[in-house]
Scaffold this motif. Structure first.
Motif, PDB file in Angstrom:
ATOM      1  N   PHE A  96     -81.774 -59.201   5.393  1.00 14.50           N
ATOM      2  CA  PHE A  96     -81.783 -60.178   4.181  1.00 14.50           C
ATOM      3  C   PHE A  96     -82.731 -60.008   3.305  1.00 14.50           C
ATOM      4  CE2 PHE A  96     -79.692 -62.799   7.606  1.00 14.50           C
ATOM      5  CZ  PHE A  96     -78.616 -63.012   6.940  1.00 14.50           C
ATOM      6  N   GLN A  97     -82.622 -60.585   2.102  1.00 15.07           N
ATOM      7  CA  GLN A  97     -83.512 -60.371   0.822  1.00 15.07           C
ATOM      8  C   GLN A  97     -84.730 -61.071   1.013  1.00 15.07           C
ATOM      9  OE1 GLN A  97     -80.653 -61.467  -1.859  1.00 15.07           O
ATOM     10  NE2 GLN A  97     -79.671 -59.858  -2.011  1.00 15.07           N
ATOM     11  N   ASP A  98     -85.054 -61.702   2.303  1.00 16.49           N
ATOM     12  CA  ASP A  98     -86.335 -62.435   2.663  1.00 16.49           C
ATOM     13  C   ASP A  98     -87.053 -61.403   3.741  1.00 16.49           C
ATOM     14  OD1 ASP A  98     -84.861 -62.815   4.941  1.00 16.49           O
ATOM     15  OD2 ASP A  98     -85.292 -64.881   4.981  1.00 16.49           O
ATOM     16  N   GLY A  99     -86.572 -60.292   4.139  1.00 18.22           N
ATOM     17  CA  GLY A  99     -87.112 -59.464   5.073  1.00 18.22           C
ATOM     18  C   GLY A  99     -86.524 -59.740   6.468  1.00 18.22           C
ATOM     19  N   SER A 100     -86.008 -60.634   6.622  1.00 17.55           N
ATOM     20  CA  SER A 100     -85.444 -61.017   8.075  1.00 17.55           C
ATOM     21  C   SER A 100     -83.986 -59.888   8.367  1.00 17.55           C
ATOM     22  CB  SER A 100     -85.002 -62.527   8.384  1.00 17.55           C
ATOM     23  OG  SER A 100     -84.108 -62.720   7.348  1.00 17.55           O
ATOM     24  N   ALA A 101     -83.814 -59.720   9.755  1.00 22.03           N
ATOM     25  CA  ALA A 101     -82.554 -58.966  10.298  1.00 22.03           C
ATOM     26  C   ALA A 101     -81.457 -60.087  10.540  1.00 22.03           C
ATOM     27  CB  ALA A 101     -83.201 -58.374  11.493  1.00 22.03           C
ATOM     28  N   MET A 102     -80.322 -59.573   9.981  1.00 19.46           N
ATOM     29  CA  MET A 102     -78.996 -60.446  10.025  1.00 19.46           C
ATOM     30  C   MET A 102     -78.678 -60.184  11.462  1.00 19.46           C
ATOM     31  SD  MET A 102     -75.233 -60.218   8.503  1.00 19.46           S
ATOM     32  CE  MET A 102     -74.729 -58.767   9.619  1.00 19.46           C
ATOM     33  N   ASP A 103     -78.137 -61.207  12.453  1.00 23.81           N
ATOM     34  CA  ASP A 103     -77.743 -61.143  13.437  1.00 23.81           C
ATOM     35  C   ASP A 103     -76.655 -62.323  13.570  1.00 23.81           C
ATOM     36  OD1 ASP A 103     -79.035 -63.747  14.157  1.00 23.81           O
ATOM     37  OD2 ASP A 103     -80.575 -62.664  15.410  1.00 23.81           O
TER      38      ASP A 103
END
Length: 504
Positions: A96-103
């Protein structure tokens, strides 16, 4: 482009100072107005879809032939034999554009928010048993009953089932965080929205095919410039201020075609103008008054006024044009009757008391307004008292959510690959059209998996629309867009996207 350069560009555009010098790699797109939200779940407006599809993504999308194709999903789902269970594998390594990974937790939270808040999501919510994560990279949607259009709904960028971080799921988002190829860098209301490459974006590996396949992040920047006046969009395109201009007046076609800088793009059988009727309260809750309205409209005159030349439109009653698999003729005898005297008789039978018929429209789509003017004259001949409420497009979008403020709002839609994507057929839509027999047909249509039986049911649904006057399709029209001759890599589509665009 620096912030200082951005400010100078916006100032030059807003003051009409002529074409400034643009940084190489910036695509400048004139859109019809300011998007009232950057959360595509909350809007069915084309202008919102056009902008937000660059920053957010869905599980599925459409290829160039309007087939559903995977986007954030790894592949097409496995569907149970009874059509109730969809197992969807997810791509991994998506950020994501906040740096978190999508799951899968993000997907489950997003789809549940879509069912709660989105117009199209609410339309299917009562058919969903549950949405659950079956693995970090897999989700399962379990339905109470089969729902044939589910994948098309999940693929649509309009009232989109967009995927956001699990932690960013409020009813109203402070910031929209997506996984798309571009992210918002700066927004100056009514001047521009500046999108820049998202440096952690992971494109699909398949070749580009419509909105499916690789999204290339070719431009350095994509700049959307709200330009409500259609003539300003034309002049800016001809002057070289814009690389692309959406929704141009049909009368500008020849002038743009004669330009040395720009060229028109015409999408034939693009879509259909619609008079959306208020079934929740007011005048049009009376079926006879709705029938009088339908009977009085001079469709030919409205389309000529709107588009000027029949090379840009067709007087055509069926909900789909020739050549589409959904083309049926049911009920078309009630299309374009154009009989104000008979309409007046129906008004008398209904006991019409002269209450103004409020038509909500906007000049940002000039053809909407021109149709409204002609309709007003014909309806007054039939005995209606008509009130035209002309507002900007963003205000129209707000007011149509309050049924106390309008009787008709004028809009348009592209022809869509799945009829269920037109939510006005269903009782959960904004217009609130609900009639027992029609509702039974609509429910059967949604549940039926067999294509031949679905076509038969759609014919019945179209007939019900003409008979009960759910909403009024005015005709077919060709869309006129404009592009710089130097612009390449932009497909002619109802919702143009620019991730593969380049300038020679």
């Amino acid at each position: 482009m620096t912030v200082r350069r951005s400010f100078l560009l916006a100032s030059a555009l807003s003051l009409g100072l002529g074409a400034p010098l643009f940084a190489q790699g910036t695509i400048n797109v004139a859109i019809v107005g300011e998007p009232d939200t950057l959360d595509p779940m909350l809007s069915t407006k084309d202008v919102v879809s056009i902008v937000t599809q660059h920053m957010v993504e869905t599980l599925y999308t459409f290829d160039s032939k309007w087939n559903v194709a995977p986007l954030l999903a790894a592949e097409m789902p496995t569907v149970s034999d009874d059509g109730k269970v969809y197992d969807i594998p997810l791509r991994t390594g998506i950020t994501f554009q906040d740096g978190s990974a999508m799951d899968s937790a993000d997907v489950v939270a997003s789809l549940n928010r879509w069912l709660k808040l989105a117009t199209r999501g609410k339309g299917v919510a009562d058919k969903v048993e549950k949405i659950e994560a079956t693995a970090p990279d897999a989700v399962r949607i379990t339905l109470k009953s089969p729902y044939a259009p589910l994948l098309s709904l999940l693929a649509f960028s309009n009232s989109a089932a967009a995927i956001y971080p699990e932690e960013n799921q409020a009813d109203v988002l402070e910031k929209v965080i997506g996984t798309g190829p571009y992210e918002l860098a700066e927004r100056v209301p009514d001047q521009y929205l500046q999108f820049v490459r998202f440096d952690k974006y992971v494109p699909r590996e398949e070749p580009t095919d419509g909105a499916a396949g690789k999204r290339g992040q070719v431009p350095d920047e994509i700049r959307f410039i709200p330009t409500p006046d259609p003539n300003t969009r034309v002049e800016g395109l001809l002057a070289g201020q814009y690389d692309f201009a959406d929704s141009l007046p049909s009368e500008s076609f020849d002038r743009v075609a004669g330009s040395d800088k720009a060229e028109p793009v015409m999408i034939e059988s693009f879509g259909w103008p619609v008079f959306a009727l208020n079934h929740k309260q007011g005048l049009l809750t009376d079926r006879k008054i709705r029938q009088a309205l339908q009977m009085a409209l001079p469709i030919d005159d409205m389309l000529f006024a709107a588009f000027g030349d029949d090379k840009f439109f067709k007087v055509d009653g069926p909900m789909y044009p020739e050549g589409w698999p959904w083309r049926v003729e049911n009920g078309v005898e009630n299309y374009n009757v154009n009989d104000q005297a008979k309409a007046g008789e129906l008004l008398k039978e209904a006991g019409y008391d002269g209450t103004p018929l409020r038509i909500l429209t906007s000049r940002q789509y000039e053809f909407h307004y021109k149709m409204a003017e002609v309709a007003k004259m014909a309806l007054e001949m039939a005995g209606f008292k008509v009130q035209l409420d002309v507002v900007d497009w963003a205000t129209l979008g707000e007011r149509r959510n309050d049924p106390a403020l309008w009787d008709i709002y004028i809009s348009h839609s592209p022809f869509l690959p799945e009829p269920a994507l037109t939510d006005m057929y269903f009782k959960t839509s904004r217009i609130g059209w609900s009639e027992p027999e029609k509702d039974k047909i609509a429910d059967a249509f949604l549940a039926e998996p067999d294509p031949a039986k679905r076509l038969e049911l759609f014919g019945q649904l179209q007939a019900a629309n003409f008979d009960d006057v759910g909403f009024i399709k005015i005709g077919n029209f060709n869309a006129v867009l404009g592009k710089a001759k130097t612009l390449k890599g932009v497909d002619p589509t109802p919702w143009p996207y620019f991730w593969n665009a380049s300038k020679e």
